[in-house]
Design a protein around this motif. Structure first.
Motif, PDB file in Angstrom:
ATOM      1  N   ALA D 288       4.254 -12.161   3.040  1.00 54.90           N
ATOM      2  CA  ALA D 288       4.850 -11.737   1.773  1.00 54.90           C
ATOM      3  C   ALA D 288       3.761 -11.760   0.722  1.00 54.90           C
ATOM      4  O   ALA D 288       2.672 -12.307   0.943  1.00 54.90           O
ATOM      5  CB  ALA D 288       5.978 -12.683   1.362  1.00 54.90           C
ATOM      6  N   ARG D 289       4.050 -11.156  -0.422  1.00 52.09           N
ATOM      7  CA  ARG D 289       3.114 -11.302  -1.544  1.00 52.09           C
ATOM      8  C   ARG D 289       3.922 -11.359  -2.830  1.00 52.09           C
ATOM      9  O   ARG D 289       5.105 -10.982  -2.864  1.00 52.09           O
ATOM     10  CB  ARG D 289       2.103 -10.169  -1.561  1.00 52.09           C
ATOM     11  CG  ARG D 289       2.682  -8.795  -1.856  1.00 52.09           C
ATOM     12  CD  ARG D 289       1.549  -7.743  -1.728  1.00 52.09           C
ATOM     13  NE  ARG D 289       1.943  -6.478  -2.318  1.00 52.09           N
ATOM     14  CZ  ARG D 289       2.688  -5.548  -1.719  1.00 52.09           C
ATOM     15  NH1 ARG D 289       3.174  -5.745  -0.508  1.00 52.09           N
ATOM     16  NH2 ARG D 289       2.981  -4.423  -2.342  1.00 52.09           N
ATOM     17  N   PRO D 304       9.112  -8.084   3.451  1.00 51.42           N
ATOM     18  CA  PRO D 304       9.572  -7.087   4.416  1.00 51.42           C
ATOM     19  C   PRO D 304      11.101  -7.028   4.394  1.00 51.42           C
ATOM     20  O   PRO D 304      11.767  -8.062   4.233  1.00 51.42           O
ATOM     21  CB  PRO D 304       9.075  -7.630   5.761  1.00 51.42           C
ATOM     22  CG  PRO D 304       7.969  -8.579   5.419  1.00 51.42           C
ATOM     23  CD  PRO D 304       8.322  -9.159   4.081  1.00 51.42           C
ATOM     24  N   LYS D 305      11.644  -5.824   4.530  1.00 47.89           N
ATOM     25  CA  LYS D 305      13.092  -5.689   4.518  1.00 47.89           C
ATOM     26  C   LYS D 305      13.753  -6.540   5.599  1.00 47.89           C
ATOM     27  O   LYS D 305      14.845  -7.074   5.409  1.00 47.89           O
ATOM     28  CB  LYS D 305      13.471  -4.212   4.688  1.00 47.89           C
ATOM     29  CG  LYS D 305      13.155  -3.383   3.448  1.00 47.89           C
ATOM     30  CD  LYS D 305      13.531  -1.919   3.609  1.00 47.89           C
ATOM     31  CE  LYS D 305      13.213  -1.166   2.303  1.00 47.89           C
ATOM     32  NZ  LYS D 305      13.436   0.285   2.437  1.00 47.89           N
ATOM     33  N   LEU D 330       5.381  -0.333  -3.492  1.00 46.95           N
ATOM     34  CA  LEU D 330       5.990  -0.967  -2.332  1.00 46.95           C
ATOM     35  C   LEU D 330       5.649  -0.155  -1.087  1.00 46.95           C
ATOM     36  O   LEU D 330       5.583   1.074  -1.126  1.00 46.95           O
ATOM     37  CB  LEU D 330       7.513  -0.970  -2.472  1.00 46.95           C
ATOM     38  CG  LEU D 330       8.134  -1.961  -3.440  1.00 46.95           C
ATOM     39  CD1 LEU D 330       9.639  -1.800  -3.416  1.00 46.95           C
ATOM     40  CD2 LEU D 330       7.727  -3.383  -3.070  1.00 46.95           C
ATOM     41  N   GLY D 331       5.458  -0.852   0.015  1.00 50.03           N
ATOM     42  CA  GLY D 331       5.388  -0.153   1.289  1.00 50.03           C
ATOM     43  C   GLY D 331       6.772   0.292   1.721  1.00 50.03           C
ATOM     44  O   GLY D 331       7.783  -0.165   1.180  1.00 50.03           O
ATOM     45  N   PRO D 332       6.841   1.166   2.694  1.00 53.30           N
ATOM     46  CA  PRO D 332       8.131   1.740   3.089  1.00 53.30           C
ATOM     47  C   PRO D 332       9.111   0.695   3.632  1.00 53.30           C
ATOM     48  O   PRO D 332      10.325   0.873   3.521  1.00 53.30           O
ATOM     49  CB  PRO D 332       7.752   2.765   4.163  1.00 53.30           C
ATOM     50  CG  PRO D 332       6.388   2.389   4.618  1.00 53.30           C
ATOM     51  CD  PRO D 332       5.726   1.713   3.460  1.00 53.30           C
ATOM     52  N   ASP D 333       8.596  -0.376   4.190  1.00 53.90           N
ATOM     53  CA  ASP D 333       9.491  -1.388   4.770  1.00 53.90           C
ATOM     54  C   ASP D 333       9.584  -2.627   3.899  1.00 53.90           C
ATOM     55  O   ASP D 333       9.965  -3.700   4.366  1.00 53.90           O
ATOM     56  CB  ASP D 333       8.973  -1.779   6.173  1.00 53.90           C
ATOM     57  CG  ASP D 333       9.094  -0.619   7.125  1.00 53.90           C
ATOM     58  OD1 ASP D 333      10.068   0.147   6.997  1.00 53.90           O
ATOM     59  OD2 ASP D 333       8.198  -0.473   7.983  1.00 53.90           O
TER      60      ASP D 333
END
Lengths: 358, 358, 358, 358
Positions: D288-289, D304-305, D330-333
């Motif tokens: 996580a960040r 992450p989702k 955000l990244g896609p997930d």
């Protein structure tokens, strides 16, 4: 509306003074003001001149804020005194209380109108004292903020300067600001013979809703402020309420004609004279009586219902008025009606009406 | 203000279209309407006729509410959609957002204006979509209630019918009502060549603030309602706000002249043509450039500061405009100015101005 | 405040029922509710349970909106009926009219309270009919919107179900919504022996300001809505007004204790019984008389001024009440006082007070 | 809601600090305050004592007005500065702007919130200067009235005293009043190590919305006024808005426990420490960040989702937060979530959560 019906209608028209158009002088001034470009929002030379004219008429420096209607003048002016929990004292026949759909409550974010009993539209000093005593400082009922008087009153009577002072004195002793609703101020000046100054700031009035519309203009209303320290942000309130005309000179032009050469008082005197003639004729007719004595351009008459029907059949216009405004009782075949004269009412109209009364 | 200064002032006047007076046709109609008595508060025959005229112009039944100003039309109309926590979407240059002193927030008891980025005054559909997506139903931010578009826009551009539809479509899909601020609606019709109907209800507009004042009237503003089911208590709101003129025919007369014989479009075309001439001249001058392309009667020009001073020294009027409306940067010796033409702007004025630009 | 003075003060305390604290049951419920985390803003299980409990008590589905005060309940509920120019009919002693600093006018954007004369706090059906007749549909005075009744009334009397119906019937015939201010609703139920349903929706009441604070809670007020179709956006109005508690369960817990096991009626009966004892004692004393007969937990007594001073010297608290609420006249050495009992008032307090009266 | 589900829910609860109940000290104080009768509406001895306690905590005389909610404190306080056309400057993430359903616009009769860009919730001085420069005195946009800062900010960051001064200085130079929204003021004091005085009046703050509810009380909110001359009629505004509690001591008791013995700072430190542990754990997790660095009791994390789903499956509560608050993409997930700790958050909860993150 057929042309014929239209003619009949205006033949005996006592419906209201806002059914009349504008005087020739007002139309001519509008024409003159239409020449060339001029700054918007009241920064034009004519608006500045008219403000000076107001100061001259009232014999004192004033701030003047044009608005679109008397309701706007009343509610914006009173709102400029606004305090949470504020109380405004007015007669139970006051236009601000019974005719303006909560405009003052709305603009002031909920100030409350406290009504004082009136007789023939006028508040008596002892009634005001009684009501004020019910609202001492610091109590649970709210904060007394203003007294609002109407002159000429909604019932056609007037306050002379001493009558104004008899009410503003105790109000000012309590720290109240004083507002005068002058939708028919010209008629009050004409009926009392007092000067505009004597009826207002010299008698303790802080600001006046000055109406020109009913007395010969198209739409010429202004808040005339004698005590600017008491009102807050009136210009900004007007702006927010959408009452700042861009082409201010079209109002200014009307007022220029209105206030010049004593026109406004001449027109008001004409309307009052027609009302005097109505009052005289009704008193002498034997077929009608006055609901109460009035002095300005509104006459309240008790007429047989048959007479009212006869006037209407002849194309006349006039309106019933709530009988509760009257001390006496109506007979079963009678109604109380309001007859309003204007600058445009003719002697002939009065005579035709009195002829129909019989 | 000395006569000489006055003459200079109007010589090259691009300050605003509300600096002009009324057209001769409007003055003549006022004169005609001034004959005899007529019922007050919009119950007169002329007001009824003018309502029918609006229906004719817009090719559909409409409700028409005269008001005193465009600010009143905008804020009362939007307030008639009022919901607690309501959100109104408009461009960040919208007059309702930047020029009306919180009028809509005031009349609507606190609805919030959510701004959408614009380019040259026009909202792009994808920007609207992005903003709407931030305000889903049932969230913590409030209740989306309306989209408000201005046509012609505040930056002199126009929306053609398809551009209106591209915005109203997604708005209506979200259940929003659609308002159009038409302070310069005549200029938009003239510039697009579309019909009034095509630019409004046929393109998804529910109500229009229809302005006549800037385009040749004294004070003629109306809320024209195409979808009366969406607005609540508009007549009562107007009454409470002090915007119900008693002598309604004085507004009606102006609109009668305005809407008859295509006058309004003729005047708007004249104003637009003067603006076109300004745009052409500036493009060709080599001494100035356009801040952005516009189509209606407002021209935004980047001028050397020396030129601006020269115009003013010659008695011309024009106003600086915030450079942040512009995508490009100003040079150190430049300023962005707004030039507004009106029905009264002459070819000579344009030429004198362009001569001063050099 | 010295401990001794404090002890004296509470010894004979009839100042108001909001001087009492919370009952042990309420405190215990607060303690139970304090366990663990729970969703905010009314989405917690306890708030849901309490809503169900209200439905049970009123024998019908209801919507329940907690608020911080009775003033909030009254003004938000009435504002949810809001229309421009709206008129609310209430008694001239109504708390919403005389005690709430224009809260209803404020929340409703300027609706006006029209007062109906009362006797001992109760409106008589013929007085309501007279007042309603003065405000016919479509007239210049505004739009009749609601009738607001208080039960128990501000003067300690109660309306039985048939008395409620005698007022709501004509009101509903005119299309009015009906509000009941139930700041002391428990006392009304206890005094009449009617069910909560019989006093409200079965008698034509659309929504109720249900007060728990005065009768044993800390701060537990709710708008209980029987006719949700008549009120608009109440949840959103509450949010905008800052009356949506985040930790809703702290109100819910109070109501849970209040409404469970008939606690609320037990406490109200206790308060009423103490008031009955006061009334009996005063009637028998020969040194005092009742201003008027009342049935709930407020007693209005005419006392010699010397007696009032004696009670105060003994550390008792009680307040004078305006004599204009009373039909009879005060003698020169008398004053009218209001004595309020609560769930916490003891038999001993009553006896000590009656002993001081003599 | 089943008991089991309830237990799971509170097991890893980072939904909001207003999901917690009240501290044992607050409950005990409520119990103590419940003894005997006391004057209503803030005239009781305990409310007086608590006002003195506020003065002690802030090292200066203050006026204190209890309200029901933070929204009430913010909107009533700002409305007490109210001017028509008034402008309030705040960050575009300000709670008053995005979460209160137009409460400030409503209470202030239409003042407008002008947003200033922020980074991680904090306004930078140069951004404020840029925005202020767009609103010079006397222009068409309205009247600059106030700056509103939130501390701790809505995004979990804090302003140290010098950061407050860097914003209030230019604001005061322009004549603005300064408001601080202190819904999480305790967390700001705890995180900065500054004194309450240093963060407020010593740094140019005129009044503070002081929140106790989120940090261990049931419902304890107050407007703390350092500069009473700038605010008008605050008591009357509160009354009209229905925010004057009758049994004031129930709020006072909560504040007594809150402010005594440094309890509030102890609780705030506990919440902040749990947030620090979350931040540390997330940084170290590799899974996580942080969305951005924060210092108080709100942590914004990019997860992450799948992790979010896993936390929820385990009975945890947490909410997604709009990604537009974040500078990075955000990244896609991934999703951005907000984690809020409270006085009641346990070390175990933090550990369980970090264990689920992995």
């Amino acid at each position: 509306m057929l042309p014929t019906a239209h003619c009949m209608e205006i033949d005996v028209n006592f419906a209201s003074d806002n059914w009349a158009g504008a005087t020739p002088e007002v139309m001519a001034a509008l024409g003159r003001a239409n020449d060339g470009a001029a700054p918007a929002y009241g920064n034009d030379a004519l608006t500045q001149r008219v403000t000076a004219l107001f100061a001259e008429v009232f014999e004192t420096p004033v701030e003047v804020f044009f608005t679109a209607t008397g309701t706007a003048s009343n509610s914006l002016g009173l709102a400029a005194l606004s305090r949470p929990g504020g109380l405004i004292f007015c007669s139970n026949e006051a236009h601000i209380h019974v005719d303006e759909w909560g405009a003052t409550e709305f603009q002031s974010q909920g100030m409350k109108l406290v009504t004082v009993p009136q007789v023939a539209g006028r508040i008596a000093p002892d009634e005001l004292a009684t009501t004020l005593a019910r609202y001492p400082e610091g109590n649970r009922y709210g904060v007394p903020v203003a007294l609002s008087l109407t002159n000429a009153t909604e019932l056609g009577t007037v306050y002379a300067p001493e009558a104004v002072r008899a009410l503003t004195g105790p109000a000012r002793d309590r720290g109240l600001a004083v507002h005068m609703d002058g939708a028919r101020f010209g008629n009050a000046v004409a009926a009392t013979g007092a000067t505009p100054a004597e009826l207002t700031w010299k008698a303790g009035v802080d600001f006046l809703s000055f109406g020109g519309t009913k007395n010969g203009c198209w739409a010429a209303e202004a808040i005339v402020v004698f005590a600017p320290d008491r009102l807050h942000d009136l210009g900004a309130r007007r702006q927010r309420a959408g009452h700042t005309f861009s082409k201010s000179r079209f109002v200014a032009a009307q007022f220029e004609a209105y206030l010049s050469d004593g026109n406004w008082l001449r027109w008001a005197k004409a309307a009052n004279a027609r009302a005097d003639a109505l009052r005289d004729g009704l008193r002498r007719s034997g077929q009608a009586r006055l609901g109460w004595e009035s002095e300005a351009n509104e006459v309240f008459a008790v007429l047989p219902k048959g007479t009212i029907a006869r006037v209407r059949a002849a194309g006349g216009t006039l309106y019933e008025w709530p009988a509760e405004s009257m001390a006496a009782q109506l007979g079963p075949d009678e109604d109380l009606v309001r007859l309003v004269t204007s600058w445009a009412t003719t002697v002939g109209e009065v005579e035709r009406f009195l002829g129909l009364v019989g």
